[in-house]
Structure formats: structure tokens, C-alpha cells
Design a protein around this motif. Sequence first.
Motif, PDB file in Angstrom:
ATOM      1  N   ILE A  84       0.868  -1.403  -0.090  1.00 24.91           N
ATOM      2  CA  ILE A  84      -0.088   0.117  -0.007  1.00 24.91           C
ATOM      3  C   ILE A  84       0.702   1.174  -0.020  1.00 24.91           C
ATOM      4  O   ILE A  84       1.772   1.395   0.791  1.00 24.91           O
ATOM      5  N   ARG A  85       0.682   2.230  -0.825  1.00 25.98           N
ATOM      6  CA  ARG A  85       1.217   3.536  -1.027  1.00 25.98           C
ATOM      7  C   ARG A  85       1.481   4.133   0.309  1.00 25.98           C
ATOM      8  O   ARG A  85       0.709   4.046   1.204  1.00 25.98           O
ATOM      9  N   TYR A 111     -15.358  -4.545  -5.667  1.00 27.21           N
ATOM     10  CA  TYR A 111     -15.083  -3.658  -4.799  1.00 27.21           C
ATOM     11  C   TYR A 111     -13.492  -3.580  -4.564  1.00 27.21           C
ATOM     12  O   TYR A 111     -12.950  -2.472  -4.684  1.00 27.21           O
ATOM     13  N   ASP A 151     -11.236  -4.575  -6.463  1.00 32.05           N
ATOM     14  CA  ASP A 151     -10.582  -3.934  -7.232  1.00 32.05           C
ATOM     15  C   ASP A 151     -10.419  -2.418  -7.641  1.00 32.05           C
ATOM     16  O   ASP A 151      -9.502  -1.862  -7.793  1.00 32.05           O
ATOM     17  N   THR A 152     -11.533  -2.152  -7.450  1.00 32.46           N
ATOM     18  CA  THR A 152     -11.852  -0.520  -7.345  1.00 32.46           C
ATOM     19  C   THR A 152     -10.679   0.111  -6.267  1.00 32.46           C
ATOM     20  O   THR A 152     -10.065   0.934  -6.313  1.00 32.46           O
ATOM     21  N   PHE A 153     -10.855  -0.742  -5.049  1.00 34.33           N
ATOM     22  CA  PHE A 153     -10.050   0.012  -3.858  1.00 34.33           C
ATOM     23  C   PHE A 153      -8.467  -0.092  -4.031  1.00 34.33           C
ATOM     24  O   PHE A 153      -7.762   0.912  -3.814  1.00 34.33           O
ATOM     25  N   LEU A 154      -8.105  -1.053  -4.905  1.00 30.45           N
ATOM     26  CA  LEU A 154      -6.694  -1.458  -4.916  1.00 30.45           C
ATOM     27  C   LEU A 154      -6.293  -0.481  -6.351  1.00 30.45           C
ATOM     28  O   LEU A 154      -5.163   0.064  -5.932  1.00 30.45           O
ATOM     29  N   ASN A 155      -6.971  -0.574  -7.261  1.00 28.63           N
ATOM     30  CA  ASN A 155      -6.386   0.168  -8.432  1.00 28.63           C
ATOM     31  C   ASN A 155      -6.792   1.442  -8.881  1.00 28.63           C
ATOM     32  O   ASN A 155      -6.538   1.975  -9.754  1.00 28.63           O
ATOM     33  N   GLY A 156      -8.152   1.867  -8.191  1.00 29.09           N
ATOM     34  CA  GLY A 156      -8.650   3.201  -8.401  1.00 29.09           C
ATOM     35  C   GLY A 156      -9.614   2.896  -9.679  1.00 29.09           C
ATOM     36  O   GLY A 156      -9.407   2.121 -10.340  1.00 29.09           O
ATOM     37  N   ILE A 157     -10.127   4.039 -10.327  1.00 29.21           N
ATOM     38  CA  ILE A 157     -10.930   4.119 -11.310  1.00 29.21           C
ATOM     39  C   ILE A 157     -10.633   4.740 -12.596  1.00 29.21           C
ATOM     40  O   ILE A 157     -10.858   4.709 -13.536  1.00 29.21           O
ATOM     41  N   LEU A 158      -9.256   5.160 -12.264  1.00 28.93           N
ATOM     42  CA  LEU A 158      -8.555   6.424 -13.405  1.00 28.93           C
ATOM     43  C   LEU A 158      -7.923   5.315 -14.308  1.00 28.93           C
ATOM     44  O   LEU A 158      -7.277   4.239 -14.232  1.00 28.93           O
ATOM     45  N   ASN A 159      -8.203   5.759 -15.609  1.00 25.02           N
ATOM     46  CA  ASN A 159      -7.502   5.269 -16.826  1.00 25.02           C
ATOM     47  C   ASN A 159      -6.201   5.627 -16.689  1.00 25.02           C
ATOM     48  O   ASN A 159      -5.757   6.812 -16.864  1.00 25.02           O
ATOM     49  N   LYS A 160      -5.129   4.485 -16.639  1.00 32.99           N
ATOM     50  CA  LYS A 160      -3.729   5.025 -16.601  1.00 32.99           C
ATOM     51  C   LYS A 160      -3.140   4.763 -18.104  1.00 32.99           C
ATOM     52  O   LYS A 160      -2.092   4.963 -18.221  1.00 32.99           O
ATOM     53  N   ASN A 184      -6.793   8.250 -24.024  1.00 31.10           N
ATOM     54  CA  ASN A 184      -8.034   9.005 -23.900  1.00 31.10           C
ATOM     55  C   ASN A 184      -8.461   9.720 -25.319  1.00 31.10           C
ATOM     56  O   ASN A 184      -7.575   9.596 -26.168  1.00 31.10           O
ATOM     57  N   THR A 185      -9.668   9.619 -25.643  1.00 36.20           N
ATOM     58  CA  THR A 185     -10.233  10.145 -26.746  1.00 36.20           C
ATOM     59  C   THR A 185      -9.593  11.516 -27.435  1.00 36.20           C
ATOM     60  O   THR A 185      -9.833  12.453 -26.642  1.00 36.20           O
ATOM     61  N   ALA A 194     -11.553   8.910 -19.299  1.00 37.13           N
ATOM     62  CA  ALA A 194     -10.899   9.178 -17.887  1.00 37.13           C
ATOM     63  C   ALA A 194     -11.094   8.082 -16.835  1.00 37.13           C
ATOM     64  O   ALA A 194     -10.186   7.618 -16.239  1.00 37.13           O
ATOM     65  N   ARG A 223     -11.552   3.894 -16.451  1.00 41.96           N
ATOM     66  CA  ARG A 223     -11.378   2.639 -17.088  1.00 41.96           C
ATOM     67  C   ARG A 223     -12.711   2.121 -17.636  1.00 41.96           C
ATOM     68  O   ARG A 223     -13.690   2.073 -16.925  1.00 41.96           O
ATOM     69  N   PHE A 246     -10.541   6.878  -4.626  1.00 40.34           N
ATOM     70  CA  PHE A 246     -11.075   6.341  -5.474  1.00 40.34           C
ATOM     71  C   PHE A 246     -10.279   6.296  -6.900  1.00 40.34           C
ATOM     72  O   PHE A 246     -10.590   5.492  -7.557  1.00 40.34           O
ATOM     73  N   LEU A 247      -9.655   7.172  -6.978  1.00 36.40           N
ATOM     74  CA  LEU A 247      -9.145   7.831  -8.412  1.00 36.40           C
ATOM     75  C   LEU A 247      -8.146   6.862  -8.600  1.00 36.40           C
ATOM     76  O   LEU A 247      -7.988   6.196  -9.602  1.00 36.40           O
ATOM     77  N   ASN A 248      -6.944   6.903  -7.620  1.00 33.85           N
ATOM     78  CA  ASN A 248      -5.749   6.053  -7.787  1.00 33.85           C
ATOM     79  C   ASN A 248      -5.587   4.539  -7.125  1.00 33.85           C
ATOM     80  O   ASN A 248      -4.389   4.158  -7.397  1.00 33.85           O
ATOM     81  N   GLY A 249      -6.596   4.348  -5.991  1.00 32.95           N
ATOM     82  CA  GLY A 249      -6.492   3.190  -5.447  1.00 32.95           C
ATOM     83  C   GLY A 249      -5.313   3.037  -4.401  1.00 32.95           C
ATOM     84  O   GLY A 249      -4.671   4.329  -4.455  1.00 32.95           O
ATOM     85  N   ILE A 250      -5.394   2.336  -3.848  1.00 38.09           N
ATOM     86  CA  ILE A 250      -4.284   2.160  -2.619  1.00 38.09           C
ATOM     87  C   ILE A 250      -2.954   1.495  -3.097  1.00 38.09           C
ATOM     88  O   ILE A 250      -1.976   1.571  -2.067  1.00 38.09           O
TER      89      ILE A 250
END
Lengths: 207, 207
Positions: A153-154, A191, A193-202, A206-207, B152, B154, B195-199
Motif C-alpha cells: 500500500i502506498r 469492490y 479491485d476498485t479500492f486497489l487500483n482506483g478508477i482512473l484510466n492509466k 484518452n479520446t 478518464a 477505465r 477512488f481515483l488512484n487506488g491504494i
Amino acid sequence: MSVTKTNAEKPEVGRAGILNAAASLFCQHGYGGVSLRAIAEAAGIKAGSIYYHFASKDAIVTEILDAGILSVHDEARAAVEALPNDTTPDAIFRAAVRGHLHALLEHGDYTSANVRIFGQVPPAVRDANLPVRKAYEKYLDDLLSDLQATGAIREGVSLSRLRLLLIGALNATLEWFDPEQGGAEALADDYADTFLNGILNKTGDNT
Amino acid sequence: MSVTKTNAEKPEVGRAGILNAAASLFCQHGYGGVSLRAIAEAAGIKAGSIYYHFASKDAIVTEILDAGILSVHDEARAAVEALPNDTTPDAIFRAAVRGHLHALLEHGDYTSANVRIFGQVPPAVRDANLPVRKAYEKYLDDLLSDLQATGAIREGVSLSRLRLLLIGALNATLEWFDPEQGGAEALADDYADTFLNGILNKTGDNT
DNA sequence: GTCTATATCTGGATAGAC
DNA sequence: GTCTATCCAGATATAGAC
């Protein structure tokens, strides 16, 4: 737990029947919305008979609240301890989330009742439940602390806030979860997965 | 704020006083834990007088529930719409989170009361609140949908579940938030970051 | 617009029969 | 161990005076 209960194939009577009925009603209607008469009826007895087993309504509630926390705590710990020694940190996290959600969503009314009515009970009842709650919180804090110590964890993540975010998000699933639309396990993985990786597209596509 | 209220320096009277008192009590003690006598006392009048303004206890609750959702909805939308045109997607997400949390934690008892007692009120009252709730849910769904459409968020993220996770985690802060230990804004940024980056630590510098 | 007084009901809890 | 019967406090709601 005791020897006398081993051969009891009809648990919906006596003490256990009252507790089961009460837990189910409490998580449906809240603390103030459930009368002893309603509990008695659901348990198949009369209101006065309850006082042979319990000293008061609050005595029933106290026992239900404790059992609810113990249930999630046990299940989360069991899920983590069942993992092999070489399990990756993120899989440990996933297991804890799965244990918590499984106890909450599929196991029983005690856990659900705890989440729903804890905020409504008299202060004395709430205080009685605090030790059990704190024990579970400490378990989660230690688990998260281990994960951060190993670098999984970061550094920047505040563990106390993360634990609160986690428990809050998981417990809230109670309000809308429908077993018909996918089980608790699938939800837990999603859930986690969202907590671990976040929702942002890395990926930068992007379009 | 409005013209008619500018000269009202004593808002705790009449209709508004009853609603304010009731909202405050409901979020402290739950639906079943608040009597009309208690509301009346907090509003500085007698219980019977309430019926001049409201037809029933449930009429009061219904109005409070609606006002609570409208408040978060308005504040979240206002926070997003106040952003300049070239705002990055993650900043839009952050603004929505900040608006929601600010309305919940620092704005008022109506929003808090809604979160706390919605699950305890009679079905008829709950149903009456549904349209307002659905409108806010649609607003969030559309916002998240836009963010995913621009790349933005995933592809793999289920937006309906994300919205539920989000609202659940945010509303749960109500149970432990303490303004003395950092404001709602700081909390919102911290949560949005998770939420955005995950942990998970992505740098590979594991021990 | 708020009061007092009250009707009516339901709640938790107790006592004693069985 | 469960019943019936009951006490009493507190709840919502109403009626009519002011």
C-alpha cells in the motif's frame, strides 16, 4: 456451543428463537420500530414470556449487536488465515473484503442488524458494544498496517481513513444488495479491485 | 439568502423552526426515537401546536427527507458547474465528491437526517422520497458516464456499482466525521484520491 | 398561531396461574 | 417455560379556548 444444544434441530424456540426473530425484525424496521410484542409473535410466543429469557429489550439488542460484529470479525479473519503462505498482498486484501461482505450479505441478520441499528440504540447499549467493535477495527488496522509495511500500500495512504472508507463502503452494500444479481463474492472482487487500483484510466488512450 | 428571509433573524419559529428542530433530532436519535413532544420542545412550542403546520409526524419526515437529497444534489451540481471549461476529468470527479461531502458534513441536519433515518421510516414515506433520490442518482450516473466516455475512467469499471460504492462510502463518513480534525474539504480530497488512484503501490519499490 | 385538555392506542415491564 | 392479565408511561392525534 454447549452440549445441550448439539441435538437441537429446531432452533426457533426459546432463547435462540427470540434472538433470531429479533435480529431479523431489527434489521428490517430499526430499533424503535420493533416492539417486544412483535418479537414475541415472530418467535411464536407471547410478549410476557420473553422476560423469562431476557431482562429487557435492551438486553436482547446488546446480545445481537455483539454477535453481529463477532460474525464479520471471525469470517474476515478466517478468510485471511485460510490463504497459503506465499499469497500476494493484494490477495490478502481481497480475502478480507470477501470475508467481511460474505458475513454481512449472506450470513445473517445479526451483522445486518448491527449495521442498521447501532446508531439508534440508547447510549448504554452502544457503549456495551464498543469493545467488540474496537477489536475488529484493530484487526483491520493491523492487517492494513502489515500491507503498508511490505510496500504493497502506498506510503501516502492514511490507514485510519482507509479503514473507515472501507467499512463504510462495504456496510453500505446492505442497502441495495440483491443476491439474485450476482453473489457477494463477485461483488467483493469488484469492490476490492476498485479500492486497489482506483478508477482512473492509466493507459493514456484518452479520446 | 432569499429576499424574504433576509430580515428574519429568528428562524427558529413556526414551520421552519419545527422542521429544523425535527431534522436535528432525527439525525441524533433516529425516526422511532423522536416524539412530537420532543420536536415541539426543541422548537419552543407545545406538541399540539405542531398540527397547525403539519398534518402528521410523517408529513414532517417526508419534507425533511426531500430537502436532504435536494441539498446534496444542488451542492454537488454547483461545485461541478463552477469549474472552468478546461477542467480535467479527475478534477470534475473531485468537485462532485467535495460538493456531496460538504453538504453532508457541514451544511445541515436535513442531509444527515436523510442518510440516517431513510431506512427506518414507514414504506409510504420512503416511497415519497424515491423520485428525489432517483434524480440525484441519475445526475451522478450521467456525470460518471461522461467521465468514462472521455476515457478518464477505465472501461472495466461498472458505473452503477461505482456510484453505489461512492455514495455509500461518502455517506458513511457521517458516523465518525469530526470537524475538529480537519474539514470536509480535506477529507473529500483524500477520499477522491483513493477512488481515483487506488491504494496499491505501483512504483515497484517493495521491500 | 399557540395553548390546554383529553381521547385513544401502544409500548415495556411485572405478577402470578399453570 | 409459557401463559393471561394488568400497570403505567409515553406516543399520536383531536377539540376547543384564547
